[in-house]
Design a protein around this motif. Structure first.
Motif, PDB file in Angstrom:
ATOM      1  N   MET A   1       0.848  -1.197   0.000  1.00  0.00           N
ATOM      2  CA  MET A   1       0.000   0.000   0.000  1.00  0.00           C
ATOM      3  C   MET A   1       0.890   1.256   0.000  1.00  0.00           C
ATOM      4  N   SER A   2       1.435   1.583  -1.159  1.00  0.00           N
ATOM      5  CA  SER A   2       2.371   2.703  -1.244  1.00  0.00           C
ATOM      6  C   SER A   2       1.634   4.037  -1.121  1.00  0.00           C
ATOM      7  N   ASN A   3       0.292   4.002  -1.245  1.00  0.00           N
ATOM      8  CA  ASN A   3      -0.481   5.253  -1.168  1.00  0.00           C
ATOM      9  C   ASN A   3      -0.906   5.561   0.269  1.00  0.00           C
ATOM     10  N   THR A   4      -0.272   4.907   1.249  1.00  0.00           N
ATOM     11  CA  THR A   4      -0.589   5.184   2.658  1.00  0.00           C
ATOM     12  C   THR A   4       0.650   5.734   3.355  1.00  0.00           C
ATOM     13  N   ILE A   5       0.414   6.392   4.481  1.00  0.00           N
ATOM     14  CA  ILE A   5       1.524   6.866   5.309  1.00  0.00           C
ATOM     15  C   ILE A   5       1.426   6.166   6.658  1.00  0.00           C
ATOM     16  N   THR A   6       2.403   5.303   6.944  1.00  0.00           N
ATOM     17  CA  THR A   6       2.360   4.550   8.208  1.00  0.00           C
ATOM     18  C   THR A   6       3.462   4.983   9.158  1.00  0.00           C
ATOM     19  N   LYS A   7       4.502   5.631   8.635  1.00  0.00           N
ATOM     20  CA  LYS A   7       5.474   6.237   9.548  1.00  0.00           C
ATOM     21  C   LYS A   7       6.109   7.441   8.881  1.00  0.00           C
ATOM     22  N   THR A   8       6.592   8.368   9.717  1.00  0.00           N
ATOM     23  CA  THR A   8       7.208   9.575   9.175  1.00  0.00           C
ATOM     24  C   THR A   8       8.598   9.731   9.770  1.00  0.00           C
ATOM     25  N   ASN A   9       9.430  10.438   9.038  1.00  0.00           N
ATOM     26  CA  ASN A   9      10.782  10.687   9.534  1.00  0.00           C
ATOM     27  C   ASN A   9      11.205  12.068   9.066  1.00  0.00           C
ATOM     28  N   PHE A  10      10.380  13.063   9.353  1.00  0.00           N
ATOM     29  CA  PHE A  10      10.654  14.411   8.868  1.00  0.00           C
ATOM     30  C   PHE A  10      11.678  15.105   9.757  1.00  0.00           C
ATOM     31  N   ASN A  11      12.286  16.126   9.200  1.00  0.00           N
ATOM     32  CA  ASN A  11      13.193  16.947   9.988  1.00  0.00           C
ATOM     33  C   ASN A  11      12.861  18.408   9.692  1.00  0.00           C
ATOM     34  N   SER A  17      11.826  17.567  19.086  1.00  0.00           N
ATOM     35  CA  SER A  17      11.607  16.161  19.420  1.00  0.00           C
ATOM     36  C   SER A  17      10.423  15.637  18.621  1.00  0.00           C
ATOM     37  N   VAL A  18      10.279  14.314  18.627  1.00  0.00           N
ATOM     38  CA  VAL A  18       9.132  13.681  17.959  1.00  0.00           C
ATOM     39  C   VAL A  18       8.529  12.664  18.925  1.00  0.00           C
ATOM     40  N   TYR A  19       7.209  12.723  19.058  1.00  0.00           N
ATOM     41  CA  TYR A  19       6.511  11.705  19.857  1.00  0.00           C
ATOM     42  C   TYR A  19       5.678  10.869  18.901  1.00  0.00           C
ATOM     43  N   LYS A  20       5.846   9.544  18.970  1.00  0.00           N
ATOM     44  CA  LYS A  20       5.087   8.670  18.072  1.00  0.00           C
ATOM     45  C   LYS A  20       4.042   7.900  18.875  1.00  0.00           C
ATOM     46  N   GLY A  21       2.792   8.235  18.668  1.00  0.00           N
ATOM     47  CA  GLY A  21       1.707   7.530  19.346  1.00  0.00           C
ATOM     48  C   GLY A  21       1.235   6.343  18.509  1.00  0.00           C
ATOM     49  N   LYS A  22       0.079   5.800  18.881  1.00  0.00           N
ATOM     50  CA  LYS A  22      -0.431   4.643  18.134  1.00  0.00           C
ATOM     51  C   LYS A  22      -0.767   5.016  16.697  1.00  0.00           C
ATOM     52  N   VAL A  23      -1.316   6.205  16.521  1.00  0.00           N
ATOM     53  CA  VAL A  23      -1.791   6.613  15.192  1.00  0.00           C
ATOM     54  C   VAL A  23      -1.163   7.929  14.739  1.00  0.00           C
ATOM     55  N   GLN A  33       5.199  25.234  19.175  1.00  0.00           N
ATOM     56  CA  GLN A  33       4.033  24.632  18.523  1.00  0.00           C
ATOM     57  C   GLN A  33       4.277  23.153  18.218  1.00  0.00           C
ATOM     58  N   LEU A  34       3.175  22.470  18.021  1.00  0.00           N
ATOM     59  CA  LEU A  34       3.224  21.046  17.685  1.00  0.00           C
ATOM     60  C   LEU A  34       2.662  20.849  16.289  1.00  0.00           C
ATOM     61  N   VAL A  35       3.364  20.018  15.513  1.00  0.00           N
ATOM     62  CA  VAL A  35       2.864  19.601  14.199  1.00  0.00           C
ATOM     63  C   VAL A  35       2.437  18.143  14.364  1.00  0.00           C
ATOM     64  N   MET A  36       1.133  17.902  14.284  1.00  0.00           N
ATOM     65  CA  MET A  36       0.600  16.554  14.515  1.00  0.00           C
ATOM     66  C   MET A  36       0.196  15.930  13.186  1.00  0.00           C
ATOM     67  N   ILE A  37       0.820  14.805  12.866  1.00  0.00           N
ATOM     68  CA  ILE A  37       0.536  14.134  11.597  1.00  0.00           C
ATOM     69  C   ILE A  37      -0.323  12.902  11.873  1.00  0.00           C
ATOM     70  N   ALA A  38      -1.498  12.873  11.264  1.00  0.00           N
ATOM     71  CA  ALA A  38      -2.385  11.709  11.401  1.00  0.00           C
ATOM     72  C   ALA A  38      -1.969  10.696  10.335  1.00  0.00           C
ATOM     73  N   THR A  39      -1.376   9.584  10.773  1.00  0.00           N
ATOM     74  CA  THR A  39      -0.945   8.556   9.826  1.00  0.00           C
ATOM     75  C   THR A  39      -2.141   7.687   9.436  1.00  0.00           C
ATOM     76  N   ASP A  40      -1.893   6.722   8.554  1.00  0.00           N
ATOM     77  CA  ASP A  40      -2.939   5.782   8.151  1.00  0.00           C
ATOM     78  C   ASP A  40      -2.875   4.494   8.972  1.00  0.00           C
ATOM     79  N   ARG A  41      -2.123   4.543  10.082  1.00  0.00           N
ATOM     80  CA  ARG A  41      -2.055   3.360  10.944  1.00  0.00           C
ATOM     81  C   ARG A  41      -3.423   3.089  11.564  1.00  0.00           C
ATOM     82  N   LEU A  42      -3.695   1.820  11.789  1.00  0.00           N
ATOM     83  CA  LEU A  42      -4.959   1.397  12.411  1.00  0.00           C
ATOM     84  C   LEU A  42      -4.619   0.645  13.680  1.00  0.00           C
ATOM     85  N   SER A  43      -5.199   1.076  14.806  1.00  0.00           N
ATOM     86  CA  SER A  43      -4.941   0.358  16.049  1.00  0.00           C
ATOM     87  C   SER A  43      -6.263  -0.181  16.587  1.00  0.00           C
TER      88      SER A  43
END
Length: 315
Positions: A1-11, A17-23, A33-43
């Motif tokens: 599924m190349s059209n999904t985003i399941t993890k990020t590694n931006f700089n 810092s980066v906090y990685k939650g379930k989704v 400020q915080l930049v919050m990225i909603a991934t396509d992960r499903l928990s």
């Protein structure tokens, strides 16, 4: 599924810092400020599934944004901008280490506990003689402690939260008040869409100047359970299952395939067809909850799109 985003590694510039939650993945920019990225992960059952669900992050982010705007006049929130369909930007907050779960109906976890013979949930009594999906006399607040990635959230009572000093009594009173107000507004919004807001969870944090605000997501199918109002009472009277709008359908699929996140259980394989069907269900959820047609964002290079949009915003 190349059209999904399941993890990020931006700089990003000014990234601390980066906090990685379930989704979600949350980038701290200059401790401001915080930049919050909603991934396509499903928990589900506090376990992250191995494959992403197309458009899920966009759906959650856009529902949460709409709901934040629809409630900001009653409860302040952290949000300042949405520079990309999958991204929310807001004030840096220190999160409270509890999730404020509120239930209008006896469903899901509450129903499972009730079936097991329990009549107290997080120190709150549940009346005798109820059946699954019945409405509580009034909504009950059943908090949970926030788990680290891979751990399970745990039920906790108001008394224990205060006794263990997780939240001060003064702050907890505000959290309870905000939770009730948001649930009332969410219930009204749902009713306009022919839906019942069954239960949901809210998360709160404190800004640098000590203001308590709503953070994370609100009234999405991941954080909330909805029923269709039409036919609700008939189904209850006949003892039939309710028509749901939530990710409960994923949990039920996992349960039917022998998985509930317990030790020794193996995650069932999700076929591409099944993943496609989950994506379609999420789109249906979006359209029912918002009353708007879902417009798919360009996912040909989703990482690049997000990075460019966030960089442009941060400039």
């Amino acid at each position: 599924m190349s059209n999904t985003i399941t993890k990020t590694n931006f700089n990003f510039p000014g990234q601390k810092s980066v906090y990685k939650g379930k989704v979600r993945e949350v980038y701290n920019i200059n401790d401001e400020q915080l930049v919050m990225i909603a991934t396509d992960r499903l928990s589900a059952f506090d376990v992250v599934m191995p494959k992403g669900i197309p458009y899920k992050g966009q759906i959650l982010n856009q529902i949460a944004t709409k709901m934040m705007k629809a409630t900001e006049n009653i409860v302040p929130n952290w949000l300042t901008a949405t520079p990309d369909p999958n991204v929310a930007v807001g004030h840096l907050c220190t999160p409270f280490k509890v999730e404020m779960v509120i239930r209008g109906y006896m469903s899901g976890h509450a129903a499972r506990e009730y079936k097991a013979g329990k009549r107290l949930l997080c120190g709150v009594p549940m009346p005798e003689g109820m059946k699954e999906n019945d409405k509580f006399p009034q909504p009950i607040i059943t908090p949970a402690t926030k788990a680290e990635m891979g751990d399970h959230d745990e039920d906790i009572s108001r008394e224990d939260i205060l006794k263990r000093g997780i939240v001060s009594e003064e702050d907890y009173n505000v959290l309870e008040d905000y939770t009730k107000k948001l649930f009332q507004r969410g219930t009204e919004i749902a009713a306009e869409r022919g839906l019942i807001l069954v239960d949901t969870k809210y998360e709160f944090g404190k800004t640098k100047d000590g203001k308590i605000v709503l953070i994370d997501e609100i009234h999405t199918p991941d954080s909330s359970r909805y029923f269709y109002a039409d036919g609700y009472q008939e189904r209850q009277d006949k003892g039939e299952a309710q028509k749901q709008l939530s990710k409960e359908f994923v949990r039920q699929w996992l349960i039917s395939n022998g998985f509930q996140g317990l030790e020794g259980q193996v995650l069932p394989e999700m076929s591409d067809d099944y993943i496609e069907s989950v994506s379609e269900r999420y789109i249906e959820l979006y359209e029912n909850i918002t009353g708007e047609t879902f417009v798919k964002a360009d996912v040909s290079n989703i990482h690049k799109r997000i990075e460019e949009n966030v960089l442009n915003y941060l400039k």
